[in-house]
Design a protein around this motif. Sequence first.
Motif, PDB file in Angstrom:
ATOM      1  N   LEU A 172      -0.343  44.552  67.013  1.00  0.00           N
ATOM      2  CA  LEU A 172      -0.635  43.698  68.175  1.00  0.00           C
ATOM      3  C   LEU A 172      -0.210  44.385  69.472  1.00  0.00           C
ATOM      4  CD1 LEU A 172      -0.420  39.981  68.454  1.00  0.00           C
ATOM      5  CD2 LEU A 172       0.882  41.217  70.125  1.00  0.00           C
ATOM      6  N   LEU A 173       0.958  45.050  69.439  1.00  0.00           N
ATOM      7  CA  LEU A 173       1.444  45.727  70.649  1.00  0.00           C
ATOM      8  C   LEU A 173       0.484  46.840  71.055  1.00  0.00           C
ATOM      9  CD1 LEU A 173       5.280  46.018  69.995  1.00  0.00           C
ATOM     10  CD2 LEU A 173       4.029  44.224  71.156  1.00  0.00           C
ATOM     11  N   ILE A 174      -0.030  47.561  70.074  1.00  0.00           N
ATOM     12  CA  ILE A 174      -0.970  48.645  70.384  1.00  0.00           C
ATOM     13  C   ILE A 174      -2.263  48.066  70.949  1.00  0.00           C
ATOM     14  CG2 ILE A 174      -2.373  50.477  69.348  1.00  0.00           C
ATOM     15  CD1 ILE A 174       0.335  51.403  69.218  1.00  0.00           C
ATOM     16  N   GLU A 175      -2.739  46.968  70.318  1.00  0.00           N
ATOM     17  CA  GLU A 175      -3.972  46.340  70.781  1.00  0.00           C
ATOM     18  C   GLU A 175      -3.851  45.882  72.221  1.00  0.00           C
ATOM     19  OE1 GLU A 175      -5.121  43.123  68.269  1.00  0.00           O
ATOM     20  OE2 GLU A 175      -5.668  44.493  66.650  1.00  0.00           O
ATOM     21  N   GLU A 176      -2.681  45.331  72.544  1.00  0.00           N
ATOM     22  CA  GLU A 176      -2.496  44.820  73.895  1.00  0.00           C
ATOM     23  C   GLU A 176      -2.216  45.942  74.887  1.00  0.00           C
ATOM     24  OE1 GLU A 176      -2.817  41.702  75.117  1.00  0.00           O
ATOM     25  OE2 GLU A 176      -3.648  41.243  73.159  1.00  0.00           O
ATOM     26  N   ALA A 202       2.451  44.459  61.455  1.00  0.00           N
ATOM     27  CA  ALA A 202       1.566  43.496  62.125  1.00  0.00           C
ATOM     28  C   ALA A 202       1.924  43.387  63.607  1.00  0.00           C
ATOM     29  CB  ALA A 202       1.680  42.138  61.450  1.00  0.00           C
ATOM     30  N   ILE A 203       3.220  43.320  63.902  1.00  0.00           N
ATOM     31  CA  ILE A 203       3.651  43.222  65.302  1.00  0.00           C
ATOM     32  C   ILE A 203       3.237  44.477  66.057  1.00  0.00           C
ATOM     33  CG2 ILE A 203       5.647  43.076  66.824  1.00  0.00           C
ATOM     34  CD1 ILE A 203       7.059  41.509  64.663  1.00  0.00           C
ATOM     35  N   PHE A 204       3.454  45.607  65.416  1.00  0.00           N
ATOM     36  CA  PHE A 204       3.158  46.892  66.050  1.00  0.00           C
ATOM     37  C   PHE A 204       1.668  46.990  66.369  1.00  0.00           C
ATOM     38  CE2 PHE A 204       2.594  51.531  65.962  1.00  0.00           C
ATOM     39  CZ  PHE A 204       3.577  51.863  66.876  1.00  0.00           C
TER      40      PHE A 204
END
Lengths: 259, 407
Positions: A251-255, A247-249
């Motif tokens: 978000l990082l890709i999305e941002e 889930a964190i990963f």
Amino acid sequence: MQPKSLNIISLVSVGAHPTSGRARRAEQDARAVELGLRLAGDQLQVLHAGDPHEEALRAYLGMGLSEMTVLEQPKQGDALPLLSNYLKDSGAQLVLTGSQAETGEGSGMLPFLLAEQLGWPLVVGLAEVEKVDNGVAEVLQALPRGQRRRLKVRLPFLASVDNAAPAARQSAYGPARRGQLVAEDVAVVEDSLLAEAQLQPARPRPKRLKVIKAKSGAERMKAATAKASGGGGQVLKDVSPEQGAEAIFKLLIEEGVLR
Amino acid sequence: MSDIIRRDPRAEWIARNRLHPLHAAMQKVESSWMGPNGVIRKNPHAVGFIGPNGIKRIDRSGAQQGGAGKRSAASAVVQLPLHVVEQPAFHIVVVPDMVGGRLSSHDKDLLGLANKLAGSDGAVVAVVFGDYKETAFDTAGVDRLLHIEGEVFDGYAPEQRVLALSAVESQLAPRHWLLPDSRTGGGELGRRLAAKLGERPATRVWQVADGQCIGRAGAGQQDLLRSAPRLILAAVECADPVSDTRHEVRPLQLEDKIARCLPRIEDLGAVAVNPALIPMAEAEFILSGGNGVKDWAQFHQAAEALGATEGASRVAVDDGFMPRNRQVGATGTWVTARVYLAVGISGAIQHLQGIGACDKVVAVNMDPGCDMIKRADLSVIGDSAEILAALIKLATEYRQGGARDAA
């Protein structure tokens, strides 16, 4: 290392000390000269439009230049037509400027207008010239937050330099005295702006007030005592570490911060 | 909607049926009644109601009748009044920066200024290039949205964007162009556009009023007061953002095709910079560790794998795991990262102050009730070491996959 033929011109202006307001070499222009010196050594040409008797210009000569060309014009003159005429015939391959003057209007438009008039590409925020090969340069552009971007651009081009470029070397007194300021007589063009606009000492900007548009006392109380809270953040409980990391990963890709 | 009184037939049925097991529980408890001797008797336990956080509240104003009162639909979000411009007399075009695909606070200030200039007759047009993630264009004050897509606009393509904007110029002939005078693209694009259109812009403008604008000149020692030109490059906080209207965000199309130009500047992509060398105050992505981090070698490894700048809470610095210049918070650095990944930080108020300007906060913590999780946009409850290990694995796979694609 660089081919001898690279013909570089740095455009310089007279700066002002941020506290005392005394004339000095402009910070960003000095960086443009520094970058030019690193690329072309003593082949670098330095160009100024203004008063040839200005003492602050000698600070640029003190960086290791033997001479510098000054297109003579009064303070209210428009530097743009003089510079573009000069650059058209100069055969320069790379023109370096600061990004914004420290005196006068300081709009930062000069490199853009010059590029438009000359029909050259413009690189904003040049940090480093990596290589020049077959008339094509690979340069690093400085982005906010310390990032860099690699660009490929065909010579001749214009580049503006900001504070990400290498810091300017110290100016030495002896070379500064010995250097020549070569004045050139050119037709003066008046700048129309100062006829209608006026310069005044900078006013401190009003501080933005935190306006609370609450209708009832309870709402005002709530706004005054509110804790910093994102509210409605997603909470993942009882998940395996892999799922959490996934889930964190995502978000990082999305941002787009992972590169 | 909220004023409609809703009946609960089941509750009424239970109230009629004295043999129903829930009858006693659902009876309204009288808090005061007339006793047999004519004395008013009170039951203090029946006064008040249970508030939303489980604490008994007594409201003596009479406004609230407790939870057992009328049933109403879940309170709808208050809708701001809609501002409609059917036939705009003129257009004000704003080109927001859209850092990370969202409107920044600078963009919102600019839209506020645009709405001030547009008044009630003009329409505010926002020109957005490429993909975006913003969902709140309506409350930010966008009347018309012109979305320009195409792969020629991806990456660094200022010349192509200027061509698109000059197509906008010929279609709408806006009364004002407003761009943010920022280093994130607006300042450059605005100046390129000014050179292309032959307009003399007002730069670093911080006030526009009565047809006059004031902008900083020189190195910030002087102000330039002039009549407002068509093209304005405005500084941050040039006006208050729109706060009390909602706008239509009607999509707008470009009629003509945008001219294509051969890019003279070729974008070869971002260059890897050492994240440790970026000053923490301006780092974009920070991985921050606190008391919950036990394996610091793994933490450093994670920062390297993710390409993040390292930060720390006060506890981690005091315990000697991180240098003092890496401390985030009131005593340390106030950071402005777009993504802040807090591992094992419970969120002391001083720390939360330090990350106030961050866009997205991700928390990894064992304690689901801590303040950091209330602040975070995404929180994962679990052991930080295991989650970091999984993250390192994912990031390395992602990097290797990308390298294989490039090869």
